[in-house]
Design an enzyme around this catalytic site. Structure first.
Site, PDB file in Angstrom:
ATOM      1  CB  CYS A  88      27.369  33.153   9.230  1.00 40.26           C
ATOM      2  SG  CYS A  88      26.283  34.566   8.981  1.00 40.26           S
ATOM      3  CG  HIS A 130      30.956  36.424   6.084  1.00 40.91           C
ATOM      4  ND1 HIS A 130      30.823  35.059   6.166  1.00 40.91           N
ATOM      5  CD2 HIS A 130      29.917  36.939   6.796  1.00 40.91           C
ATOM      6  CE1 HIS A 130      29.751  34.758   6.895  1.00 40.91           C
ATOM      7  NE2 HIS A 130      29.192  35.886   7.301  1.00 40.91           N
ATOM      8  CD  GLU A 131      30.480  40.641   8.289  1.00 44.94           C
ATOM      9  OE1 GLU A 131      29.256  40.665   8.090  1.00 44.94           O
ATOM     10  OE2 GLU A 131      31.011  39.867   9.123  1.00 44.94           O
ATOM     11  CG  HIS A 134      25.924  39.193   5.975  1.00 47.24           C
ATOM     12  ND1 HIS A 134      24.866  38.325   6.108  1.00 47.24           N
ATOM     13  CD2 HIS A 134      26.916  38.689   6.767  1.00 47.24           C
ATOM     14  CE1 HIS A 134      25.205  37.336   6.932  1.00 47.24           C
ATOM     15  NE2 HIS A 134      26.441  37.535   7.342  1.00 47.24           N
TER      16      HIS A 134
END
Ligand code: NI
Length: 177
Positions: A88, A130-131, A134
């Site tokens: 990351c 993953h995004e 976030h």
């Protein structure tokens, strides 16, 4: 070209919830353009708005097929399982094997304001998950088992004690997100 500085672990913006994007206009396109530049400069294959201090629901990515942006993304489905060593941009120097769904379908809005359904397999699916994490204030640390998490926190503390600019001297993964 404008680039942003990438926020790293400890910056509260990475843990705050984001707001839906309500207007896709020229100003928004400019932010997206600067995020592409920031992602390529890092270098990374994905970058979510909170990582540059923008508390809105969108992310940019490019796994080698050209730059794209997904606005207000929602996960529709995730199938199978795929283990991948994830890095990351906000956790420089850290990489851990994390298991997540392999084939991921996401509903979002594109830069023209049209609804799109996109499917990502393996690497692309990993980027989406993953995004989107976030955008919800979730970091890959939250997917680690307790022992791995302890190790990760130790590494992050050591970086902080070294007193260097976060990320400056720390190798990043080639495929950081
Ligand atoms: Ni990340």
């Amino acid at each position: 070209m404008t680039t942003y500085s990438i926020r790293t672990f400890g910056d509260p913006v990475l843990r705050r919830p984001t707001a839906e994007v309500t207007e896709i206009d020229g100003a928004f396109a400019k932010i997206v353009g600067a995020m592409y530049e920031t992602m390529y400069e890092a270098p990374g294959v994905g970058l979510a708005a909170p990582q540059v201090g923008v508390q809105q629901q969108f992310f940019v990515y490019d796994i080698g097929e050209g730059p794209s942006v997904l606005v207000n993304p929602v996960i529709v489905s995730g199938e199978g399982e795929w283990v991948y060593e994830e890095g990351c941009l906000s956790l420089p120097g850290l990489a851990f094997e994390i298991s997540r769904p392999k084939l991921v379908t996401v509903k979002a809005i594109d830069l023209d304001g049209n609804e799109v359904i996109v499917e990502g397999d393996e690497m692309l699916g990993r980027v989406f998950l993953h995004e989107i994490d976030h955008l919800q204030g979730v970091l890959m640390l939250d997917h680690l088992d307790p022992d791995e998490r302890k190790l990760a926190m130790k590494m992050l503390r050591e970086q902080a004690f070294a007193g260097s600019v976060p990320g400056a001297a720390v190798p990043r993964s080639d495929h950081a997100l």
